[in-house]
Design a protein around this motif. Structure first.
Motif, PDB file in Angstrom:
ATOM      1  N   ASP A   1       0.835  -1.199   0.000  1.00  0.00           N
ATOM      2  CA  ASP A   1       0.000   0.000   0.000  1.00  0.00           C
ATOM      3  C   ASP A   1       0.875   1.256   0.000  1.00  0.00           C
ATOM      4  N   VAL A   2       0.224   2.413  -0.029  1.00  0.00           N
ATOM      5  CA  VAL A   2       0.935   3.680  -0.175  1.00  0.00           C
ATOM      6  C   VAL A   2       1.875   3.942   1.005  1.00  0.00           C
ATOM      7  N   PHE A   3       1.516   3.486   2.207  1.00  0.00           N
ATOM      8  CA  PHE A   3       2.369   3.730   3.369  1.00  0.00           C
ATOM      9  C   PHE A   3       3.686   2.981   3.252  1.00  0.00           C
ATOM     10  N   TRP A   4       3.628   1.698   2.861  1.00  0.00           N
ATOM     11  CA  TRP A   4       4.847   0.916   2.720  1.00  0.00           C
ATOM     12  C   TRP A   4       5.705   1.433   1.573  1.00  0.00           C
ATOM     13  N   ASP A   5       5.059   1.983   0.539  1.00  0.00           N
ATOM     14  CA  ASP A   5       5.798   2.482  -0.620  1.00  0.00           C
ATOM     15  C   ASP A   5       6.403   3.859  -0.381  1.00  0.00           C
ATOM     16  N   MET A   6       5.651   4.766   0.230  1.00  0.00           N
ATOM     17  CA  MET A   6       6.061   6.163   0.289  1.00  0.00           C
ATOM     18  C   MET A   6       6.633   6.613   1.640  1.00  0.00           C
ATOM     19  N   ALA A   7       6.182   6.034   2.740  1.00  0.00           N
ATOM     20  CA  ALA A   7       6.513   6.577   4.056  1.00  0.00           C
ATOM     21  C   ALA A   7       7.857   6.158   4.668  1.00  0.00           C
ATOM     22  N   PRO A   8       8.497   5.050   4.270  1.00  0.00           N
ATOM     23  CA  PRO A   8       9.696   4.626   5.002  1.00  0.00           C
ATOM     24  C   PRO A   8      10.794   5.683   5.127  1.00  0.00           C
ATOM     25  N   HIS A   9      11.064   6.427   4.080  1.00  0.00           N
ATOM     26  CA  HIS A   9      12.115   7.450   4.180  1.00  0.00           C
ATOM     27  C   HIS A   9      11.723   8.549   5.170  1.00  0.00           C
ATOM     28  N   ALA A  10      10.462   8.975   5.136  1.00  0.00           N
ATOM     29  CA  ALA A  10      10.008  10.017   6.063  1.00  0.00           C
ATOM     30  C   ALA A  10      10.055   9.514   7.509  1.00  0.00           C
ATOM     31  N   ILE A  11       9.657   8.259   7.731  1.00  0.00           N
ATOM     32  CA  ILE A  11       9.732   7.682   9.079  1.00  0.00           C
ATOM     33  C   ILE A  11      11.181   7.658   9.547  1.00  0.00           C
ATOM     34  N   ASP A  12      12.095   7.223   8.673  1.00  0.00           N
ATOM     35  CA  ASP A  12      13.512   7.172   9.028  1.00  0.00           C
ATOM     36  C   ASP A  12      14.025   8.552   9.416  1.00  0.00           C
ATOM     37  N   LEU A  13      13.631   9.589   8.685  1.00  0.00           N
ATOM     38  CA  LEU A  13      14.079  10.950   9.017  1.00  0.00           C
ATOM     39  C   LEU A  13      13.492  11.424  10.343  1.00  0.00           C
ATOM     40  N   CYS A  14      12.241  11.095  10.634  1.00  0.00           N
ATOM     41  CA  CYS A  14      11.658  11.455  11.934  1.00  0.00           C
ATOM     42  C   CYS A  14      12.425  10.777  13.065  1.00  0.00           C
ATOM     43  N   ASN A  15      12.690   9.482  12.912  1.00  0.00           N
ATOM     44  CA  ASN A  15      13.460   8.761  13.931  1.00  0.00           C
ATOM     45  C   ASN A  15      14.836   9.395  14.114  1.00  0.00           C
ATOM     46  N   PHE A  16      15.467   9.743  12.999  1.00  0.00           N
ATOM     47  CA  PHE A  16      16.805  10.335  13.009  1.00  0.00           C
ATOM     48  C   PHE A  16      16.803  11.694  13.709  1.00  0.00           C
ATOM     49  N   LEU A  17      15.843  12.557  13.380  1.00  0.00           N
ATOM     50  CA  LEU A  17      15.814  13.900  13.956  1.00  0.00           C
ATOM     51  C   LEU A  17      15.426  13.890  15.433  1.00  0.00           C
ATOM     52  N   PHE A  18      14.472  13.025  15.809  1.00  0.00           N
ATOM     53  CA  PHE A  18      14.086  12.953  17.214  1.00  0.00           C
ATOM     54  C   PHE A  18      15.114  12.197  18.044  1.00  0.00           C
ATOM     55  N   GLY A  19      15.708  11.162  17.465  1.00  0.00           N
ATOM     56  CA  GLY A  19      16.713  10.379  18.184  1.00  0.00           C
ATOM     57  C   GLY A  19      16.152   9.541  19.312  1.00  0.00           C
ATOM     58  N   ILE A  20      14.853   9.303  19.312  1.00  0.00           N
ATOM     59  CA  ILE A  20      14.220   8.488  20.347  1.00  0.00           C
ATOM     60  C   ILE A  20      13.266   7.503  19.670  1.00  0.00           C
ATOM     61  N   GLU A  21      12.854   6.495  20.426  1.00  0.00           N
ATOM     62  CA  GLU A  21      12.001   5.440  19.884  1.00  0.00           C
ATOM     63  C   GLU A  21      10.564   5.903  19.714  1.00  0.00           C
ATOM     64  N   CYS A  22       9.948   5.486  18.624  1.00  0.00           N
ATOM     65  CA  CYS A  22       8.521   5.698  18.409  1.00  0.00           C
ATOM     66  C   CYS A  22       7.767   4.711  19.299  1.00  0.00           C
ATOM     67  N   ARG A  23       6.804   5.209  20.074  1.00  0.00           N
ATOM     68  CA  ARG A  23       6.096   4.314  20.985  1.00  0.00           C
ATOM     69  C   ARG A  23       4.699   3.937  20.498  1.00  0.00           C
ATOM     70  N   MET A  24       4.164   4.706  19.543  1.00  0.00           N
ATOM     71  CA  MET A  24       2.841   4.372  19.007  1.00  0.00           C
ATOM     72  C   MET A  24       2.739   4.904  17.590  1.00  0.00           C
ATOM     73  N   ALA A  25       2.121   4.115  16.717  1.00  0.00           N
ATOM     74  CA  ALA A  25       1.901   4.534  15.340  1.00  0.00           C
ATOM     75  C   ALA A  25       0.528   4.044  14.910  1.00  0.00           C
ATOM     76  N   ARG A  26      -0.161   4.887  14.141  1.00  0.00           N
ATOM     77  CA  ARG A  26      -1.457   4.469  13.619  1.00  0.00           C
ATOM     78  C   ARG A  26      -1.716   5.140  12.272  1.00  0.00           C
ATOM     79  N   VAL A  27      -2.562   4.503  11.493  1.00  0.00           N
ATOM     80  CA  VAL A  27      -2.960   5.009  10.186  1.00  0.00           C
ATOM     81  C   VAL A  27      -4.306   5.704  10.339  1.00  0.00           C
ATOM     82  N   ASP A  28      -4.405   6.910   9.786  1.00  0.00           N
ATOM     83  CA  ASP A  28      -5.660   7.645   9.767  1.00  0.00           C
ATOM     84  C   ASP A  28      -5.836   8.234   8.370  1.00  0.00           C
TER      85      ASP A  28
END
Length: 192
Positions: free
Chosen positions: A79-106
Motif C-alpha cells: 500500500d501507499v504507506f509501505w511504498d512512500m513513508a519509510p524514508h520520512a519515518i527514518d528521518l523522523c526517527n533520526f531527527l528525534f533520536g528516540i524510539e517511536c512508541r505508538m503509530a497508527r494510520v488515519d
C-alpha cells in the motif's frame, strides 16, 4: 521479495544493499539481520535522505509534519504507506533520536507518537500531479524549519554517498530500517 533474495545473498557472503522498505514484516526484517550477523556480511538499507544537509535543529523539535507525495503507484504488492513513508519515518526517527512508541494510520496520514510528547504526521499519496513532493517541517519552541528535498543541496548525489558508505562498511547497517518496519507494522495494526 527482499527478504528471500537478501537472505540468499547474505548466506553466500555477498554484501547486500536493499531498497526501502527493508521487508513487509518485522519477522522478515529480523531474519535478514540475523543472517547478516551470522555470516559477518554487510546488510544496509537505502537511507539516502540522511545524506542531505539537514544542519542542526534548535533544541527540542516537538512536531514533524512530512509530505511524501508522488511516486510510481498505485502498486499491487504494497500500500501507499509501505511504498512512500519509510524514508520520512527514518528521518523522523533520526531527527528525534528516540524510539517511536505508538503509530497508527488515519486515512492518508501516518501518525507517530514518541516519548516526551514528540510527534510526527506523515502524509502520503500516490498523486503524480505534485511532482514528487518530499518535505519535512519541524516545529519546536518558537521555531519552524522546512526542508524541501527537491531543492536541497548535498556534497554529492545522495545515492552515490549512500553507495560509498555501503561499500566502505563492514558492519550491519539495517537496524534503523528494522525500526521503520516495526513502526509500519504497528501502524497497520492501529488503523483508525
Amino acid at each position: 521479495t527482499h527478504a528471500r533474495i537478501a537472505i540468499d545473498l547474505l548466506t553466500a557472503g555477498i554484501p547486500t544493499l536493499v531498497e526501502k522498505p527493508m521487508a513487509l514484516s518485522v519477522s522478515d526484517a529480523q531474519a535478514m539481520i540475523d543472517v547478516s550477523i551470522k555470516t559477518y556480511t554487510t546488510l544496509a538499507v537505502a537511507d539516502q535522505f540522511r545524506q542531505y544537509h539537514l544542519g542542526s535543529l534548535p533544541p527540542g523539535p516537538k512536531t514533524i509534519e512530512a509530505h511524501w507525495i508522488g511516486g510510481n503507484g498505485p502498486r499491487d504488492d504494497c500500500d501507499v504507506f509501505w511504498d512512500m513513508a519509510p524514508h520520512a519515518i527514518d528521518l523522523c526517527n533520526f531527527l528525534f533520536g528516540i524510539e517511536c512508541r505508538m503509530a497508527r494510520v488515519d486515512h492518508n496520514s501516518l501518525l507517530l507518537e514518541y516519548a516526551s510528547d514528540y510527534s510526527a504526521t506523515i502524509i502520503v499519496s500516490w498523486d503524480k500531479s505534485t511532482n514528487n513532493q518530499r518535505t519535512l517541517t519541524c516545529f519546536g519552541c518558537g521555531f519552524h524549519v522546512r526542508f524541501d528535498f527537491r531543492k536541497m543541496a548535498t556534497h554529492q548525489e545522495p545515492i552515490r554517498l549512500l553507495v560509498q558508505e555501503f561499500l566502505s562498511s563492514r558492519c550491519n547497517k539495517a537496524l534503523n530500517a528494522l525500526k521503520v518496519v516495526r513502526i509500519l507494522e504497528m501502524a497497520h495494526a492501529n488503523i483508525t
